[in-house]
Write an enzyme that holds these catalytic residues in place. Structure first.
Site, PDB file in Angstrom:
ATOM      1  CE  LYS A  40      -7.992  -7.583 -23.826  1.00 49.76           C
ATOM      2  NZ  LYS A  40      -8.983  -6.504 -23.777  1.00 49.76           N
ATOM      3  N   GLY A  50       0.840  -1.198   0.000  1.00 49.74           N
ATOM      4  CA  GLY A  50       0.000   0.000   0.000  1.00 49.74           C
ATOM      5  C   GLY A  50       0.866   1.236   0.000  1.00 49.74           C
ATOM      6  CG  ASP A 101     -11.851  -6.561 -22.283  1.00 51.23           C
ATOM      7  OD1 ASP A 101     -11.241  -7.600 -22.580  1.00 51.23           O
ATOM      8  OD2 ASP A 101     -11.289  -5.464 -22.093  1.00 51.23           O
ATOM      9  CD  GLU A 131       2.718  -8.350  -5.127  1.00 48.67           C
ATOM     10  OE1 GLU A 131       3.646  -8.982  -4.607  1.00 48.67           O
ATOM     11  OE2 GLU A 131       2.267  -7.292  -4.661  1.00 48.67           O
ATOM     12  CB  CYS A 167       5.317  -4.091   0.272  1.00 46.57           C
ATOM     13  SG  CYS A 167       6.161  -2.527   0.056  1.00 46.57           S
ATOM     14  CE1 TYR A 168       1.255   1.317   5.407  1.00 40.82           C
ATOM     15  CE2 TYR A 168      -0.453  -0.372   5.635  1.00 40.82           C
ATOM     16  CZ  TYR A 168       0.084   0.856   6.003  1.00 40.82           C
ATOM     17  OH  TYR A 168      -0.531   1.611   6.965  1.00 40.82           O
ATOM     18  CG  HIS A 210       5.611  -5.560  -4.395  1.00 38.68           C
ATOM     19  ND1 HIS A 210       4.298  -5.421  -4.004  1.00 38.68           N
ATOM     20  CD2 HIS A 210       6.257  -4.476  -3.932  1.00 38.68           C
ATOM     21  CE1 HIS A 210       4.159  -4.281  -3.346  1.00 38.68           C
ATOM     22  NE2 HIS A 210       5.342  -3.683  -3.287  1.00 38.68           N
TER      23      HIS A 210
END
Ligand code: XMP
Length: 519
Positions: A375, A59, A233, A178, A86-87, A176
């Site tokens: 996507k 964050g 989409d 991710e 992280c945060y 991170h």
């Protein structure tokens, strides 16, 4: 929504730009997860979800600031494994008795290397060598760890880059795991899932089933209108909703005059030929272009288009009895760069026209069944729904269309030049068999005219840029490495075939720091 066939992992969102990437990494590992903003996480929610593990996201705030976000104490009392990122790491340390510092020497941005220290199941198989590449993005760092924790990895500016309390199964990382730039981040998630003993049985088929159930529950017997753009989409959203509620859905295809060459006809033909969904073709190009003519500020363009879309939909919705919902194919990257996810605390980059909620006066509620997907996940869902492959593979096209590929003042004349140039460029890409290798390609017309010489005469025409990027999810991107031969052949074709263009450039900016579109 708790679904009893799947173990649930709860992600507590502290507002990171990449929180959804955590969800995505977990879905790749076939884990069912839900993201909730930290403010909404309380006894009631955890009671409802009964998560088998919890991840605390990154964050933008600093835990050293009074009033900054905190995790609800229930999270630390549930007895389930935790992973702070992280945060999330800093808040965990702050609340469990450790210390976080901000100031000189606490920040680290970009690529960093973490060195191994001590062993744990959490880092099993992660350190291939002694050092492992990670992506850092922090201003503060943990300066002392909470009781019960030990260190598994450190970097020059993060002495506690990986820590854990192996008794309680609380783990935390400063970087991170991710993002793609932490190449082996997936291993850490795999280890965490295995420690939490979570069942990995989540699939796109399951996503489809649960999405259909949620749509039915939300819509009931009301009617839905769906804004169709012709891109993958909104098409996937329309087919999914149609599967859920059948004829309660009407699609409205708004031609805003900012589409590519031949696009409107293609979309209408493809939908009418393949699906039995009622479709209204709304040619509103005059309205949009009259309002946009002469506008140059990117946010004003986006907001004007967004506002007109709302008006146009309102008009068509009024003609449909009981229309209560407006469906859109909004994806997660659209959401995260425009507004905070589910009311979370992240920062706005661009106002994507298709998010941000509808004015209350419109009296329509939003239905966005793809709002949590990326996507490539939407493409996988499209395959699951049996959409034609050529449709699924279309390059993404932004809702505001060519308006955001025409930096500076929009005029009908420039749009006409742009449409022709784009058609030539895409034709070149297809002819060279590169279309499916490239994530997105387009031309933007620049607000500058340059002097050239053609034949024996002077020209004073527009310059254009070619953009082509590779990407997995639109969140980060690299420029496509065309050969010089391709580029010069394409430039020659553009200048010869498109009246109004006399100079061609190639954009080699990656994202970040650039964005894919120019506005
Ligand atoms: P940026 O330019 O933000 O684009 O790096 C990331 C992806 O999103 C598309 N894009 C949009 N899509 N409405 C959309 O539906 C929008 O307002 C919008 N703006 C950008 C862009 O084409 C790229 O694929």
């Amino acid at each position: 929504m708790k679904n009893n066939s799947y173990d649930c992992l709860l992600i507590v969102d502290f507002g990171s730009q990449v929180t959804q990437l955590i969800a995505r990494r977990l879905r790749e590992l076939r884990v069912y997860c839900e993201i909730h903003p930290y403010q909404n996480v309380n006894e009631h929610l955890v009671g409802q979800l009964s998560p088998k593990a919890i991840v605390l996201s990154g964050g933008p705030d600093s835990v050293t600031r009074d009033g900054s976000p905190r995790a609800h104490p229930i999270i630390f009392e549930l007895g389930v494994p935790l992973l702070g990122i992280c945060y999330g790491q800093q808040v965990m340390m702050h609340q469990l008795g450790g210390e976080v510092k901000s100031g000189i020497g606490t920040a680290e941005f970009g690529k960093a290397f973490v060195e191994s220290k001590n062993l744990s199941d959490f880092i099993k198989g992660w350190f291939v060598d002694q050092k492992e590449q990670v992506w850092m993005s922090h201003g503060d760092h943990v300066s002392s760890i909470a009781p019960g924790f030990e260190v598994f990895g450190f970097s020059p500016n993060a002495p506690y880059a990986i820590i854990g309390d192996t008794k309680r199964h609380f783990y935390a990382v400063q970087f991170h795991p991710e993002v793609h730039h932490t190449p082996n981040g997936r291993t850490l998630f795999e280890n965490f899932i295995s420690i939490a003993n979570i069942n990995q049985n989540w699939t796109m088929e399951a996503y489809r089933e649960i999405a259909i159930k949620k749509i039915r529950e939300k819509v009931g017997s009301k009617r839905v209108i769906c804004g169709l753009s012709g891109g993958v989409d909104s098409s996937v959203a329309a087919v999914l909703i149609h599967e859920a509620i059948g004829d309660q859905l009407t699609c409205v295809f708004v031609d805003h005059g900012l589409l590519r060459q031949g696009e409107a006809e293609e979309v209408v033909t493809m939908f009418r030929e393949n699906y039995n969904i009622p479709l209204i073709h709304a040619d509103e190009s005059g309205l949009f272009l009259d309002n946009l003519e002469g506008q140059s500020d990117p946010e004003t363009k986006r907001k004007t288009i967004g506002r007109l879309f709302v008006d146009v939909f309102q008009k068509y919705a009024n003609g449909i009895e009981n229309a209560d919902f407006l469906a859109q194919g909004t994806l997660y990257p659209d959401v995260i760069e425009s507004v905070s996810f589910k009311g979370g605390p992240s920062v706005t980059i661009k106002s994507h026209h298709n998010v941000g909620g509808l004015p209350e006066k419109m009296g329509l509620k939003l239905l966005e069944p793809l709002r949590e997907l990326f996507k490539d996940e939407v493409r996988a869902l499209g395959r699951e729904l049996k959409l034609p492959e050529n449709f699924i593979n279309r390059h993404p096209f932004p809702g505001p269309g060519l308006a955001i590929r025409c930096p500076g003042k929009i005029t009908r004349h420039k749009l006409e030049i742009l449409r022709k140039a784009d058609a030539v460029y895409i034709d070149q890409i297809r002819k060279h068999g590169l279309y499916n290798e490239i994530w997105q390609a387009f031309v933007a017309i620049l607000p500058v005219r340059t002097v050239g010489v053609m034949g024996d005469g002077r020209t004073y025409d527009y310059a254009c840029i070619l953009r082509a990027v590779t990407s997995v999810d639109g969140m980060t991107a690299d420029y496509y490495p065309f050969s010089h031969k391709f580029l010069s052949e394409t430039a020659t074709r553009l200048i010869n075939e498109v009246e109004g263009i006399n100079r061609v450039t190639y954009d080699i900016t990656s994202k970040p720091p650039g964005t894919i579109e120019w506005e």
